[in-house]
Design a protein around this motif. Sequence first.
Motif, PDB file in Angstrom:
ATOM      1  N   ALA A  97       0.852  -1.190   0.000  1.00 27.37           N
ATOM      2  CA  ALA A  97       0.000   0.000   0.000  1.00 27.37           C
ATOM      3  C   ALA A  97       0.888   1.240   0.000  1.00 27.37           C
ATOM      4  O   ALA A  97       2.058   1.170   0.405  1.00 27.37           O
ATOM      5  CB  ALA A  97      -0.911   0.005   1.222  1.00 27.37           C
ATOM      6  N   PRO A  98       0.372   2.379  -0.450  1.00 28.96           N
ATOM      7  CA  PRO A  98       1.189   3.598  -0.427  1.00 28.96           C
ATOM      8  C   PRO A  98       1.521   4.011   0.997  1.00 28.96           C
ATOM      9  O   PRO A  98       0.730   3.771   1.922  1.00 28.96           O
ATOM     10  CB  PRO A  98       0.291   4.638  -1.115  1.00 28.96           C
ATOM     11  N   PRO A  99       2.671   4.645   1.218  1.00 29.11           N
ATOM     12  CA  PRO A  99       3.061   5.071   2.560  1.00 29.11           C
ATOM     13  C   PRO A  99       2.252   6.276   3.019  1.00 29.11           C
ATOM     14  O   PRO A  99       1.594   6.956   2.233  1.00 29.11           O
ATOM     15  CB  PRO A  99       4.535   5.433   2.392  1.00 29.11           C
ATOM     16  N   ALA A 100       2.315   6.542   4.313  1.00 33.06           N
ATOM     17  CA  ALA A 100       1.664   7.732   4.862  1.00 33.06           C
ATOM     18  C   ALA A 100       2.226   8.971   4.189  1.00 33.06           C
ATOM     19  O   ALA A 100       3.425   9.071   3.931  1.00 33.06           O
ATOM     20  CB  ALA A 100       1.904   7.797   6.374  1.00 33.06           C
ATOM     21  N   SER A 140       1.191   8.675 -17.930  1.00 33.79           N
ATOM     22  CA  SER A 140       1.715   8.287 -16.622  1.00 33.79           C
ATOM     23  C   SER A 140       0.667   7.754 -15.643  1.00 33.79           C
ATOM     24  O   SER A 140       0.790   6.642 -15.118  1.00 33.79           O
ATOM     25  CB  SER A 140       2.469   9.452 -15.983  1.00 33.79           C
ATOM     26  N   LEU A 141      -0.372   8.535 -15.364  1.00 29.43           N
ATOM     27  CA  LEU A 141      -1.324   8.118 -14.330  1.00 29.43           C
ATOM     28  C   LEU A 141      -2.103   6.882 -14.753  1.00 29.43           C
ATOM     29  O   LEU A 141      -2.213   5.910 -13.998  1.00 29.43           O
ATOM     30  CB  LEU A 141      -2.274   9.267 -13.983  1.00 29.43           C
ATOM     31  N   ALA A 142      -2.641   6.887 -15.964  1.00 31.23           N
ATOM     32  CA  ALA A 142      -3.419   5.740 -16.434  1.00 31.23           C
ATOM     33  C   ALA A 142      -2.534   4.516 -16.637  1.00 31.23           C
ATOM     34  O   ALA A 142      -2.909   3.394 -16.269  1.00 31.23           O
ATOM     35  CB  ALA A 142      -4.144   6.088 -17.727  1.00 31.23           C
ATOM     36  N   GLY A 143      -1.362   4.721 -17.209  1.00 22.51           N
ATOM     37  CA  GLY A 143      -0.461   3.601 -17.448  1.00 22.51           C
ATOM     38  C   GLY A 143      -0.005   2.939 -16.167  1.00 22.51           C
ATOM     39  O   GLY A 143       0.002   1.702 -16.052  1.00 22.51           O
ATOM     40  N   LEU A 144       0.379   3.748 -15.178  1.00 21.64           N
ATOM     41  CA  LEU A 144       0.850   3.194 -13.909  1.00 21.64           C
ATOM     42  C   LEU A 144      -0.281   2.510 -13.149  1.00 21.64           C
ATOM     43  O   LEU A 144      -0.077   1.451 -12.538  1.00 21.64           O
ATOM     44  CB  LEU A 144       1.476   4.298 -13.059  1.00 21.64           C
ATOM     45  N   THR A 145      -1.464   3.086 -13.182  1.00 21.54           N
ATOM     46  CA  THR A 145      -2.628   2.446 -12.544  1.00 21.54           C
ATOM     47  C   THR A 145      -2.882   1.079 -13.160  1.00 21.54           C
ATOM     48  O   THR A 145      -3.120   0.089 -12.449  1.00 21.54           O
ATOM     49  CB  THR A 145      -3.874   3.332 -12.699  1.00 21.54           C
ATOM     50  N   ALA A 146      -2.843   1.003 -14.490  1.00 25.65           N
ATOM     51  CA  ALA A 146      -3.063  -0.265 -15.186  1.00 25.65           C
ATOM     52  C   ALA A 146      -1.954  -1.265 -14.867  1.00 25.65           C
ATOM     53  O   ALA A 146      -2.216  -2.453 -14.623  1.00 25.65           O
ATOM     54  CB  ALA A 146      -3.140  -0.021 -16.692  1.00 25.65           C
ATOM     55  N   LEU A 273     -10.400 -11.001  -3.830  1.00 25.44           N
ATOM     56  CA  LEU A 273     -10.753  -9.617  -4.111  1.00 25.44           C
ATOM     57  C   LEU A 273      -9.630  -8.715  -3.616  1.00 25.44           C
ATOM     58  O   LEU A 273      -9.292  -8.723  -2.438  1.00 25.44           O
ATOM     59  CB  LEU A 273     -12.063  -9.242  -3.415  1.00 25.44           C
ATOM     60  N   LEU A 274      -9.043  -7.945  -4.527  1.00 20.68           N
ATOM     61  CA  LEU A 274      -7.910  -7.090  -4.199  1.00 20.68           C
ATOM     62  C   LEU A 274      -8.175  -5.656  -4.635  1.00 20.68           C
ATOM     63  O   LEU A 274      -8.752  -5.412  -5.700  1.00 20.68           O
ATOM     64  CB  LEU A 274      -6.639  -7.588  -4.909  1.00 20.68           C
ATOM     65  N   GLY A 275      -7.742  -4.727  -3.816  1.00 21.86           N
ATOM     66  CA  GLY A 275      -7.790  -3.321  -4.191  1.00 21.86           C
ATOM     67  C   GLY A 275      -6.454  -2.887  -4.765  1.00 21.86           C
ATOM     68  O   GLY A 275      -5.420  -3.502  -4.522  1.00 21.86           O
ATOM     69  N   SER A 276      -6.473  -1.814  -5.546  1.00 23.07           N
ATOM     70  CA  SER A 276      -5.244  -1.286  -6.120  1.00 23.07           C
ATOM     71  C   SER A 276      -5.348   0.227  -6.253  1.00 23.07           C
ATOM     72  O   SER A 276      -6.451   0.787  -6.274  1.00 23.07           O
ATOM     73  CB  SER A 276      -4.980  -1.922  -7.491  1.00 23.07           C
ATOM     74  N   THR A 277      -4.188   0.872  -6.331  1.00 22.07           N
ATOM     75  CA  THR A 277      -4.133   2.323  -6.500  1.00 22.07           C
ATOM     76  C   THR A 277      -3.118   2.651  -7.597  1.00 22.07           C
ATOM     77  O   THR A 277      -2.776   1.782  -8.396  1.00 22.07           O
ATOM     78  CB  THR A 277      -3.717   3.014  -5.192  1.00 22.07           C
ATOM     79  N   LEU A 278      -2.625   3.849  -7.589  1.00 20.93           N
ATOM     80  CA  LEU A 278      -1.726   4.310  -8.645  1.00 20.93           C
ATOM     81  C   LEU A 278      -0.479   3.432  -8.772  1.00 20.93           C
ATOM     82  O   LEU A 278      -0.385   2.633  -9.699  1.00 20.93           O
ATOM     83  CB  LEU A 278      -1.335   5.767  -8.371  1.00 20.93           C
ATOM     84  N   GLY A 279       0.471   3.533  -7.861  1.00 20.95           N
ATOM     85  CA  GLY A 279       1.692   2.745  -7.939  1.00 20.95           C
ATOM     86  C   GLY A 279       2.907   3.545  -7.498  1.00 20.95           C
ATOM     87  O   GLY A 279       2.871   4.766  -7.367  1.00 20.95           O
TER      88      GLY A 279
END
Length: 330
Positions: A97-100, A140-146, A273-279
């Motif tokens: 997960a992303p850091p604080a 960048s944003l869409a590519g990294l999310t994918a 079931l997994l969640g994901s964010t940007l990267g």
Amino acid sequence: MKAVIHAEKTGLEGLTYSEIAAMEPKAGEIKVKLKTAGLNHRDLFVLERHKSTEPPLVIGSDGAGIVEAVGEGVTLVQIGDEVMVNPGLGWKEKSDAPPAGFEIVGHPFHGTFGESIILPEENVERKPEYLTWEEAGVLSLAGLTAYRALFTRGKVQPGMKVFIPGVGSGVATFLVQFAKAAGAEVYVSSRSKEKCEKALEIGAHRAIDSHEDWNTALEGLKMDLVIESVGAATFNKSLEILRTGGTIVTFGASAGDEVKINLRTFFYAQQNLLGSTLGSAEEYKEMLQFMESHRIRPVMDKVFTLDQFEQAFNRMEQADQFGKIGFKIS
């Protein structure tokens, strides 16, 4: 400098193309003179999240340009370098997960829909030579999310059957190309016959009408992996076509975020079931290497000038686009 600025009113009414003071880089920062930028669904959400009582904000998360100035101590880039913006601030290594403190360019900090942007030096990567400025500015944003959803979270493998509901967005078009390049069989859905046809052109194995019964349309074929971003309108349909032991990764909820599922059916099927964010920055580098090795280019929809922002936002809001909407800045 000239920029697309959000201020005083929530929503689209708060957007103007006007002047805002340009800044200079501090220690560890760089200034990028932007040539192009890209529009994302996130920019629509920011118009609601950024409050009318807050200071004016330059929005936008995607961009590419030339390093114009560097602050004290900068060593990773130099003036004149052609670079792309990594929009994730404060997420360096790949992790669960992303850091604080993780944030994304364009809110709460100024973004890319202006003539220049100030960034930490680690938030740019050199532009691959094979990409045009328009392509570099939108990916960048869409590519990294994918990339993170498919590889880090979904752990796609050659031969897998991958389903992508609601093809047409920037992320979805990257998912199709990435999964195809990884050796997977790619299946998609859309309400638009035209978008289904375009998805086949960029590598989808089969495209079905979202209004159909998916099990019938797929002739009972079950998926190993589903990458979800639509939400309430498709989530249970996605679960129905997921095989026993299969995985569903979700990173968005464009059609509603309240979903009811049959837990008994879910746990008996041993599904994941997994969640994901940007990267992370590490995944961003991996993505660029993957794209370059397979010569993957963003699917371009339309390119506007910044003063045409209303046309661009309306096209995004109405979901008319297939692929990425870009802005030409200089």
